[in-house]
Structures are given as structure tokens and as C-alpha cells.
Design a protein around this motif. Structure first.
Motif, PDB file in Angstrom:
ATOM      1  N   ALA A  39       0.913  -1.439  -0.237  1.00 53.37           N
ATOM      2  CA  ALA A  39       0.470  -0.339   0.045  1.00 53.37           C
ATOM      3  C   ALA A  39       0.989   1.320  -0.162  1.00 53.37           C
ATOM      4  CB  ALA A  39      -0.854   0.141   1.139  1.00 53.37           C
ATOM      5  N   TYR A  40       1.394   1.729   1.202  1.00 53.92           N
ATOM      6  CA  TYR A  40       2.729   2.034   1.003  1.00 53.92           C
ATOM      7  C   TYR A  40       3.518   2.077  -0.296  1.00 53.92           C
ATOM      8  CZ  TYR A  40       2.417   2.978   5.926  1.00 53.92           C
ATOM      9  OH  TYR A  40       2.265   3.204   7.445  1.00 53.92           O
ATOM     10  N   GLY A  41       3.938   1.252  -0.890  1.00 60.92           N
ATOM     11  CA  GLY A  41       4.891   1.418  -2.452  1.00 60.92           C
ATOM     12  C   GLY A  41       4.033   1.765  -3.712  1.00 60.92           C
ATOM     13  N   ILE A  42       2.713   1.397  -3.230  1.00 62.29           N
ATOM     14  CA  ILE A  42       1.862   1.782  -4.760  1.00 62.29           C
ATOM     15  C   ILE A  42       1.304   2.901  -4.663  1.00 62.29           C
ATOM     16  CG2 ILE A  42      -0.099   1.079  -4.017  1.00 62.29           C
ATOM     17  CD1 ILE A  42      -0.248   0.020  -6.522  1.00 62.29           C
ATOM     18  N   GLU A  43       1.230   3.668  -3.249  1.00 59.54           N
ATOM     19  CA  GLU A  43       0.638   5.117  -3.608  1.00 59.54           C
ATOM     20  C   GLU A  43       1.827   5.970  -2.983  1.00 59.54           C
ATOM     21  OE1 GLU A  43      -2.843   6.841  -2.038  1.00 59.54           O
ATOM     22  OE2 GLU A  43      -2.232   5.643  -2.891  1.00 59.54           O
ATOM     23  N   TYR A  44       2.905   5.714  -3.177  1.00 58.95           N
ATOM     24  CA  TYR A  44       4.523   6.838  -2.853  1.00 58.95           C
ATOM     25  C   TYR A  44       3.817   6.508  -4.420  1.00 58.95           C
ATOM     26  CZ  TYR A  44       9.037   8.765  -3.197  1.00 58.95           C
ATOM     27  OH  TYR A  44      10.357   9.401  -3.459  1.00 58.95           O
ATOM     28  N   VAL A  45       4.230   5.404  -5.523  1.00 57.94           N
ATOM     29  CA  VAL A  45       4.706   5.751  -6.459  1.00 57.94           C
ATOM     30  C   VAL A  45       4.113   6.537  -7.022  1.00 57.94           C
ATOM     31  CG1 VAL A  45       4.463   4.064  -8.955  1.00 57.94           C
ATOM     32  CG2 VAL A  45       6.384   3.821  -7.143  1.00 57.94           C
ATOM     33  N   GLY A  46       2.413   6.328  -6.812  1.00 58.30           N
ATOM     34  CA  GLY A  46       1.424   7.024  -7.641  1.00 58.30           C
ATOM     35  C   GLY A  46       1.421   8.440  -7.449  1.00 58.30           C
ATOM     36  N   ILE A  47       1.603   9.160  -5.985  1.00 55.00           N
ATOM     37  CA  ILE A  47       2.130  10.534  -6.298  1.00 55.00           C
ATOM     38  C   ILE A  47       3.751  11.180  -6.696  1.00 55.00           C
ATOM     39  CG2 ILE A  47       3.166  12.062  -4.203  1.00 55.00           C
ATOM     40  CD1 ILE A  47       1.479  10.582  -1.722  1.00 55.00           C
ATOM     41  N   GLU A  48       4.381  10.247  -7.147  1.00 53.40           N
ATOM     42  CA  GLU A  48       5.406  10.760  -7.927  1.00 53.40           C
ATOM     43  C   GLU A  48       5.686  10.733  -8.794  1.00 53.40           C
ATOM     44  OE1 GLU A  48       8.567  11.903  -6.370  1.00 53.40           O
ATOM     45  OE2 GLU A  48       7.738  12.061  -4.906  1.00 53.40           O
ATOM     46  N   THR A  49       4.639   9.579  -9.742  1.00 51.16           N
ATOM     47  CA  THR A  49       4.908   9.377 -11.140  1.00 51.16           C
ATOM     48  C   THR A  49       3.264   9.614 -11.897  1.00 51.16           C
ATOM     49  OG1 THR A  49       4.693   7.086 -11.015  1.00 51.16           O
ATOM     50  CG2 THR A  49       6.873   7.935 -10.642  1.00 51.16           C
ATOM     51  N   GLY A  50       2.543   9.359 -10.637  1.00 51.16           N
ATOM     52  CA  GLY A  50       1.226   9.812 -12.135  1.00 51.16           C
ATOM     53  C   GLY A  50       0.701   8.120 -12.167  1.00 51.16           C
ATOM     54  N   PHE A  51       1.277   7.205 -11.878  1.00 48.03           N
ATOM     55  CA  PHE A  51       0.767   6.420 -12.535  1.00 48.03           C
ATOM     56  C   PHE A  51       0.576   5.275 -10.918  1.00 48.03           C
ATOM     57  CE2 PHE A  51       1.756   0.963 -12.472  1.00 48.03           C
ATOM     58  CZ  PHE A  51       1.026   0.477 -13.767  1.00 48.03           C
ATOM     59  N   PRO A  52      -0.788   4.454 -10.717  1.00 50.64           N
ATOM     60  CA  PRO A  52      -1.623   3.728 -11.749  1.00 50.64           C
ATOM     61  C   PRO A  52      -2.546   4.616 -11.610  1.00 50.64           C
ATOM     62  CG  PRO A  52      -1.566   2.163 -10.296  1.00 50.64           C
ATOM     63  CD  PRO A  52      -1.274   3.327  -9.200  1.00 50.64           C
ATOM     64  N   TYR A  53      -2.355   6.023 -11.041  1.00 55.65           N
ATOM     65  CA  TYR A  53      -4.497   6.309 -10.024  1.00 55.65           C
ATOM     66  C   TYR A  53      -4.581   7.445 -11.468  1.00 55.65           C
ATOM     67  CZ  TYR A  53      -3.723   3.311  -6.078  1.00 55.65           C
ATOM     68  OH  TYR A  53      -3.856   1.984  -5.474  1.00 55.65           O
ATOM     69  N   GLY A  54      -3.313   8.230 -12.231  1.00 58.20           N
ATOM     70  CA  GLY A  54      -3.278   9.192 -12.743  1.00 58.20           C
ATOM     71  C   GLY A  54      -2.661  10.166 -11.548  1.00 58.20           C
ATOM     72  N   GLU A  55      -2.244  11.262 -12.056  1.00 57.47           N
ATOM     73  CA  GLU A  55      -1.595  12.661 -11.211  1.00 57.47           C
ATOM     74  C   GLU A  55      -2.317  12.885  -9.704  1.00 57.47           C
ATOM     75  OE1 GLU A  55       0.791  16.758 -11.092  1.00 57.47           O
ATOM     76  OE2 GLU A  55      -0.194  15.952 -13.263  1.00 57.47           O
TER      77      GLU A  55
END
Length: 290
Positions: free
Chosen positions: A98-114
Motif C-alpha cells: 500500500a505504501y509503495g504503490i501510493e508513493y509511486v502514484g504520487i511521484e509518477t502518476g501511475f497507476p491512478y493518475g496524477e
């Protein structure tokens, strides 16, 4: 409060005694936890978003976190007796995921969008709430438990079970995200077609839900979960809180589709026959032996 003080003063000696004591504590306060807390929480969150609360109280992160922890308590107490080493490892792995995918999401916009958080939901680390598992994992567990009850023997078919739970997690986010965006919990700079939420968010949730549901299914003993559900009438009370809190917030902001979906989830909960007079504070004592 007196029950909680008695529990602290007379500390149980082992895990089984602790679990029995926590069962009693939650059972005696079902209505307060599952109904009063989300209703009061919705009012406070709406008052915060509308600028009606003074600065120390508006979106106070500790108040938000404490309220969420109380509402999560029936789920935690409900499944704790079936958490063995394998299941604990699964939960720990999901927390890290959960931490990992949320951090990636905030930094890159993947996978949820910016997107970015507009409100601090407790202490933040790298732009991610430290308590993120408390917000994310219960969605998966609630969906899994509800599907076990609603599907009955059909839940033994792996494909049906997994696809149904994934679909329900996604459905819960159809309720959660528009309400959270309306409150300003998080923001999508580019906006979105669904009440300010981009469709990429839901594509991302398909990915995150598939991984999370798969881990739960692999690491928890489904037979033990079923048996616990039979003896624990409050295990899905956190989902009652979810429907009341986010359904109410969406209704306030005129988010018609999310509000209707929340009502639909509520109807599914009623079909489980878990919410009778034992939910009422004046009947809880009579129903405690259910």
C-alpha cells in the motif's frame, strides 16, 4: 468507557482472553461505533470542508485518525482470531505494498493518475499518510468478508470469488473517491469525468485491488474466516460505517451516483442478516449472547 477501563485494569493473560474481552467491548458498543461515529464524523468533515470549524479542529489529523481507528475496530477484532503467522505475513506485505504503490502514484502518476493529498490524514511520510494501511486494507477485507457471506457455497469457485471481491472493492472506491475529492482529501489537478475523479484512478484500483485480494485469498484460511463470520455478528460493522459516512458525504454534495451505489452496498449488507436489534444500544445487552 467503564468497560474499557475494566479491560485495562484487569488485563487478560493470553491472546484468547484478550480476544474474548475485545469481542465483549465491541459487542456492547456496536451502535456507537458503527452508527454514531460515522454520522458525527461526516458532520465534522463537512463542517471542516465548508469552513465552519476553527483551525485547530478543522480536518484535525489526530481526530480523523482516531475516528477511523474506532470505526475499524469491529473488523480488526472480528478477524484477529484467524490471523496466524501466514495471515500476519500477508497483512504486513499488503501494508508495504500500500505504501509503495501510493508513493509511486504520487511521484509518477501511475497507476491512478496524477494526484496529491490536500489534507494531512495523520502524520505524512514522503507525501503518503503513515496510517495508509488503516485506510486501504479494510476496504479489501470488508469486501472479501461480505462476498463470502453473499456468495455462500459459490464462493468456493476461485474465479467467481476473486472477481466478485475485486469488483466490490472497485465499487467501494466509486463511493469513496468522489466523496474524498469533494472534501479536498486528495486532488486530481487535471480533474476527472466522474465527479472530479479521472477514469485512470479506477484503472489503477483494478490493479491494486487485484494484488491485494489475491494476497488475502492466499494467506488467510477461508474456512476459519467463514467460521468466525458465523460466530461474530459485528465483523462487518466497519462497512456499515463506510456506507453511512461516505454515502452521507456524497449525498450532501449532490454526488447522486456514488450515493446510490453506497445505498446498494447497504442493501447487500442487510442481506447478510447481521444487523438486527443487537445494533441498538438499548437492546445490545439482550442480544450479546447471539
Amino acid at each position: 468507557m467503564s468497560t474499557l477501563l475494566a479491560l485495562v485494569q484487569n488485563r487478560p493473560d493470553d491472546r484468547q482472553a484478550w480476544e474474548a474481552a475485545m469481542d465483549q467491548l465491541v459487542r456492547q458498543h456496536r451502535f456507537t461505533i458503527a452508527v454514531v461515529f460515522p454520522v458525527v464524523g461526516a458532520v465534522l468533515l463537512l463542517a471542516s470542508a465548508e469552513g465552519l470549524l476553527p483551525e485547530p479542529l478543522a480536518f484535525n489529523p489526530m481526530l480523523v485518525l482516531m475516528g477511523v481507528l474506532v470505526m475499524r475496530s469491529p473488523l480488526v477484532v472480528g478477524i484477529s482470531p484467524v490471523v496466524d503467522r501466514k495471515a500476519f505475513a500477508g497483512v504486513a506485505g499488503l501494508a508495504a505494498y500500500a505504501y509503495g504503490i501510493e508513493y509511486v502514484g504520487i511521484e509518477t502518476g501511475f497507476p491512478y493518475g496524477e494526484f496529491f493529498y490536500g489534507v494531512d490524514l495523520g502524520p505524512m511520510v514522503g507525501g503518503v499518510p503513515l496510517a495508509l494501511p488503516v485506510f486501504f486494507l479494510p476496504l479489501v477485507f470488508n469486501a472479501y468478508l461480505l462476498c463470502l457471506l453473499l456468495l455462500g457455497s459459490t464462493a468456493e469457485r476461485t474465479a467467481v470469488r476473486l472477481l466478485t471481491v475485486i469488483a466490490l472493492v472497485l465499487t467501494m472506491d466509486v463511493v469513496l473517491d468522489p466523496g474524498a475529492v469533494a472534501l479536498g482529501f486528495w486532488r486530481y489537478p487535471g480533474g476527472g469525468a466522474f465527479y472530479g475523479v479521472p477514469l485512470s484512478n479506477y484503472a489503477g484500483w483494478v490493479l491494486s485491488a487485484t494484488v491485494a485480494v489475491g494476497v488475502v485469498d492466499l494467506t488467510f484460511d477461508r474456512t476459519a474466516l467463514r467460521a468466525r463470520l458465523e460466530s461474530c455478528e459485528f465483523a462487518l460493522d466497519d462497512m456499515v460505517s463506510f456506507v453511512l459516512l461516505w454515502g452521507g458525504i456524497n449525498l450532501f454534495y449532490g454526488n447522486v451516483v456514488p450515493a446510490v451505489v453506497a445505498a446498494g452496498i447497504g442493501m447487500g449488507l442487510l442481506r447478510t442478516d447481521r444487523f438486527d436489534a443487537s445494533m441498538l444500544p438499548w437492546r445490545g445487552e439482550q442480544s450479546a449472547g447471539r
